[in-house]
Write an enzyme that holds these catalytic residues in place. Structure first.
Site, PDB file in Angstrom:
ATOM      1  N   TYR A   6       0.863  -1.184   0.000  1.00 35.44           N
ATOM      2  CA  TYR A   6       0.000   0.000   0.000  1.00 35.44           C
ATOM      3  C   TYR A   6       0.900   1.235   0.000  1.00 35.44           C
ATOM      4  CZ  TYR A   6      -4.241  -2.746   0.871  1.00 35.44           C
ATOM      5  OH  TYR A   6      -5.300  -3.620   0.765  1.00 35.44           O
ATOM      6  N   HIS A  19      -1.408 -11.829  -0.399  1.00 31.00           N
ATOM      7  CA  HIS A  19      -2.141 -10.742  -1.025  1.00 31.00           C
ATOM      8  C   HIS A  19      -2.830 -11.150  -2.323  1.00 31.00           C
ATOM      9  CE1 HIS A  19      -2.108  -6.060  -1.327  1.00 31.00           C
ATOM     10  NE2 HIS A  19      -3.247  -6.557  -1.744  1.00 31.00           N
ATOM     11  N   PRO A  33     -16.280  -2.538  -0.906  1.00 29.34           N
ATOM     12  CA  PRO A  33     -17.713  -2.781  -0.717  1.00 29.34           C
ATOM     13  C   PRO A  33     -18.616  -1.692  -1.283  1.00 29.34           C
ATOM     14  CG  PRO A  33     -16.727  -2.049   1.336  1.00 29.34           C
ATOM     15  CD  PRO A  33     -15.585  -2.272   0.376  1.00 29.34           C
ATOM     16  N   LEU A  34     -18.028  -0.569  -1.676  1.00 28.92           N
ATOM     17  CA  LEU A  34     -18.811   0.481  -2.329  1.00 28.92           C
ATOM     18  C   LEU A  34     -18.551   0.534  -3.830  1.00 28.92           C
ATOM     19  CD1 LEU A  34     -18.471   3.308   0.343  1.00 28.92           C
ATOM     20  CD2 LEU A  34     -20.442   1.834  -0.096  1.00 28.92           C
ATOM     21  N   GLY A  35     -17.845  -0.460  -4.345  1.00 24.62           N
ATOM     22  CA  GLY A  35     -17.637  -0.538  -5.784  1.00 24.62           C
ATOM     23  C   GLY A  35     -16.333   0.025  -6.281  1.00 24.62           C
TER      24      GLY A  35
END
Length: 304
Positions: A47, A123, A202-204
């Site tokens: 990240y 990962h 989870p929100l696309g």
């Protein structure tokens, strides 16, 4: 060992990669998440922006832990990942060789300032390395005490079933949202096995999340009935898909953390869920595993 982290975690990719907030805001967001009871913080050594920035997300999390003090460890599970690395231009590259994963684990322990990683995840499968070898390396690290629990990410059901005899798998982290439903069966399978399913994106994803209400107009009336926002209903929908699902939205501000907390407390009714029809489930529990990984390329966002 079963991972017990409730239904909500914080995904930290947006705090560390492209478009990331300044460091003070990122640290404030992490501290707010812990202070308000978010029990899981998920990061990765990759990240970052480029290879020169490798480990940024873990360094950020370690700084937040130092600021919060000893109370941190009573409140939160720290999860990280290895096996993916960014190149000089920001591209993503798999590294699933056992020797690489052993070194990556040691580096993550050093960056986070821990003696043992509460949850360490592969990962992404490396198509050049048998997944059995990669997960086997993680189990060696677990037996050495460097890892407490093992997770896998971007694994389908067949892959999961191939590695379950090799190591105790506590989590599967895959993409799941109203836009991305391909892993619904994996989430249901994990529920059957008692494995936590960590739903990333989870929100696309960062491109679609800002347009969520416009792209999915059915969210608005459900949100109005619950006194919630469309984004909160979208998160609640993901949580409703299986009891083992944990959503890990990528929040970049305390307000976003608070919204995710509200979503985790929502309970959608059958009438609400009927607004978003689902495909029929298929039982894969007794399928024979394929001889080779079923690899598929996905968009840029899916490399996380």
């Amino acid at each position: 060992m079963t991972l017990n982290v409730g239904r909500l975690g914080l995904g930290t990719l947006p705090l560390a990669a492209e478009g990331r907030p300044d460091r003070d805001q990122a640290l404030h967001t992490l501290e707010h998440a812990v202070e308000t009871g978010v029990p899981l913080l998920d990061t990765a050594d990759s990240y970052c922006l480029t290879d020169a920035d490798h480990g940024y997300g873990e360094h950020l999390l370690a700084e937040a832990m130092r600021r919060f003090g000893p109370r941190w460890f009573d409140r939160v599970t720290v999860a990280t990942k290895g096996g993916l690395r960014r190149g000089p231009n920001g591209g993503w590259h798999q590294h699933g060789r056992p020797e690489y994963l052993r070194r990556a684990c040691d580096d993550s322990l050093a960056r986070l300032g821990l003696d043992s990683l509460p949850l360490y995840q592969l990962h992404r499968p490396d198509p050049a390395v048998p997944i059995e070898d990669s997960v086997g390396a993680l189990d060696e690290l677990r037996q050495a005490g460097k890892i407490q629990q093992i997770g896998v990410s971007n694994f389908d059901i067949e892959m999961l079933e191939r590695v379950r005899p090799i190591a105790p798998i506590s989590t599967v982290q895959n993409r799941l949202s109203l836009f991305d439903r391909e892993e619904l069966e994996t989430a249901r399978h994990c529920a059957h096995l008692g494995i936590a399913f960590l739903a990333w994106g989870p929100l696309g994803g960062r491109r679609r999340a800002p347009q969520l209400a416009t792209m999915l107009p059915a969210l608005a009336p459900v949100a109005e009935r619950h006194g919630a926002t469309p984004h909160e209903i979208a998160l609640a929908w993901v949580l409703a898909q299986a009891p083992s699902v944990v959503v890990i939205p990528g929040c970049t501000s305390p307000d976003m953390v608070d919204s995710a907390q509200r979503a985790s407390r929502l309970r959608l009714t059958p009438t609400d869920l009927d607004q978003f029809p689902l495909p029929e489930p298929t039982d894969h529990r007794h399928d024979s595993a394929p001889a080779t990984p079923q690899w598929r390329d996905t968009p840029e966002e899916s490399t996380r």
